[in-house]
Write a protein that holds these residues in place. Structure first.
Motif, short mmCIF file in Angstrom:
data_model
loop_
_atom_site.label_atom_id
_atom_site.label_comp_id
_atom_site.label_asym_id
_atom_site.label_seq_id
_atom_site.Cartn_x
_atom_site.Cartn_y
_atom_site.Cartn_z
N GLY A 54 29.58 41.63 36.42
CA GLY A 54 30.65 41.05 35.60
C GLY A 54 32.14 41.47 35.87
N GLY A 55 32.11 42.39 36.56
CA GLY A 55 33.63 43.08 36.77
C GLY A 55 34.15 43.95 35.87
N ILE A 56 33.30 44.58 35.00
CA ILE A 56 33.62 45.49 34.19
C ILE A 56 33.61 46.95 34.76
N THR A 57 34.75 47.68 34.68
CA THR A 57 34.84 48.77 35.21
C THR A 57 35.04 50.07 34.45
N ASN A 58 34.52 51.15 35.04
CA ASN A 58 34.65 52.50 33.95
C ASN A 58 34.98 53.39 35.13
N TYR A 59 35.69 54.45 34.73
CA TYR A 59 36.23 55.72 35.33
C TYR A 59 35.94 56.87 34.63
N ALA A 60 35.76 57.84 35.28
CA ALA A 60 35.81 59.34 34.96
C ALA A 60 37.34 59.59 34.46
N ASP A 61 37.15 60.44 33.31
CA ASP A 61 38.75 60.63 32.58
C ASP A 61 39.51 61.24 33.93
N VAL A 63 40.00 60.64 36.97
CA VAL A 63 40.50 59.77 38.06
C VAL A 63 41.22 58.59 37.46
N LYS A 64 41.26 58.54 36.18
CA LYS A 64 41.82 57.42 35.37
C LYS A 64 43.20 57.11 36.03
N GLY A 65 43.66 56.08 36.29
CA GLY A 65 45.09 55.89 36.70
C GLY A 65 45.41 56.21 38.25
N ARG A 66 44.37 56.89 38.96
CA ARG A 66 44.60 57.06 40.06
C ARG A 66 43.60 56.38 41.15
N PHE A 67 42.34 56.30 40.62
CA PHE A 67 41.37 55.72 41.57
C PHE A 67 41.06 54.20 41.04
N THR A 68 40.89 53.50 42.00
CA THR A 68 40.33 51.92 41.90
C THR A 68 39.25 51.72 42.46
N ILE A 69 38.25 51.09 41.78
CA ILE A 69 36.75 50.51 42.32
C ILE A 69 37.10 49.16 42.44
N SER A 70 36.67 48.53 43.43
CA SER A 70 36.41 46.81 43.73
C SER A 70 35.04 46.91 44.55
N GLY A 71 34.34 45.97 44.13
CA GLY A 71 33.22 45.28 44.80
C GLY A 71 33.16 43.89 45.21
N ASP A 72 32.60 43.51 46.16
CA ASP A 72 32.14 42.07 46.65
C ASP A 72 30.62 42.14 46.64
N ASN A 73 30.15 41.46 45.47
CA ASN A 73 28.63 41.48 45.58
C ASN A 73 28.14 40.45 46.55
N ALA A 74 28.78 39.43 46.89
CA ALA A 74 28.35 38.48 48.24
C ALA A 74 28.18 39.18 49.42
N LYS A 75 29.14 40.36 49.60
CA LYS A 75 29.27 40.98 50.99
C LYS A 75 28.59 42.09 50.79
N ASN A 76 27.94 42.61 49.46
CA ASN A 76 27.32 44.14 49.29
C ASN A 76 28.23 44.96 49.80
N THR A 77 29.30 45.06 49.39
CA THR A 77 30.12 46.05 49.61
C THR A 77 31.09 46.54 48.44
N VAL A 78 31.47 47.88 48.36
CA VAL A 78 31.91 48.24 47.12
C VAL A 78 33.10 49.29 47.81
#
Length: 116
Positions: A54-61, A63-78
């Motif tokens: 559903g697009g909800i993200t969570n990060y280790a403390d 890396v917060k503010g420095r790292f960004t995760i994104s994904g494409d379920n249709a392309k099976n890519t993160v």
């Protein structure tokens, strides 16, 4: 057998950026979550960032503010965009895709080294 292939690791100076990619060798159905973990020498493998279907993200403390995760379920890519890298970010980074029913696919890992 599905394989996850990571790329984008390497050597970078502190303060620099890297973008990690993880792609599945073929379609994965019913993806529930895509995540990145990392493991430094002599330490356990820890969660860095995750994104749900559903697009909800969570990060280790750390890396917060420095790292960004994104994904494409249709392309099976993160992806993992890593900015303002620090020497303590040095580790092998693994991607992980989990499905429903529960099954976890893991990549082989990519080395990230941050020099001071």
């Amino acid at each position: 057998q599905v394989q996850l292939v990571e790329s984008g690791g390497g050597l970078v100076q502190a303060g620099g950026s890297l973008r990690l990619s993880c792609a599945a060798s073929r379609s994965i159905f019913s993806i529930m979550r895509m995540a990145w973990y990392r493991q430094a020498p002599g330490k356990q493998r820890d969660l860095v960032a995750a994104i749900t279907r559903g697009g909800i993200t969570n990060y280790a403390d750390s890396v917060k503010g420095r790292f960004t995760i994104s994904g494409d379920n249709a392309k099976n890519t993160v992806y993992l965009q890593m900015n303002s890298l620090k020497p303590e970010d040095t580790a092998v980074y693994y991607c992980c895709i989990t499905t429903s029913p529960a099954y976890a696919y893991w990549g082989q890992g990519t080395q990230v080294t941050v020099s001071s």
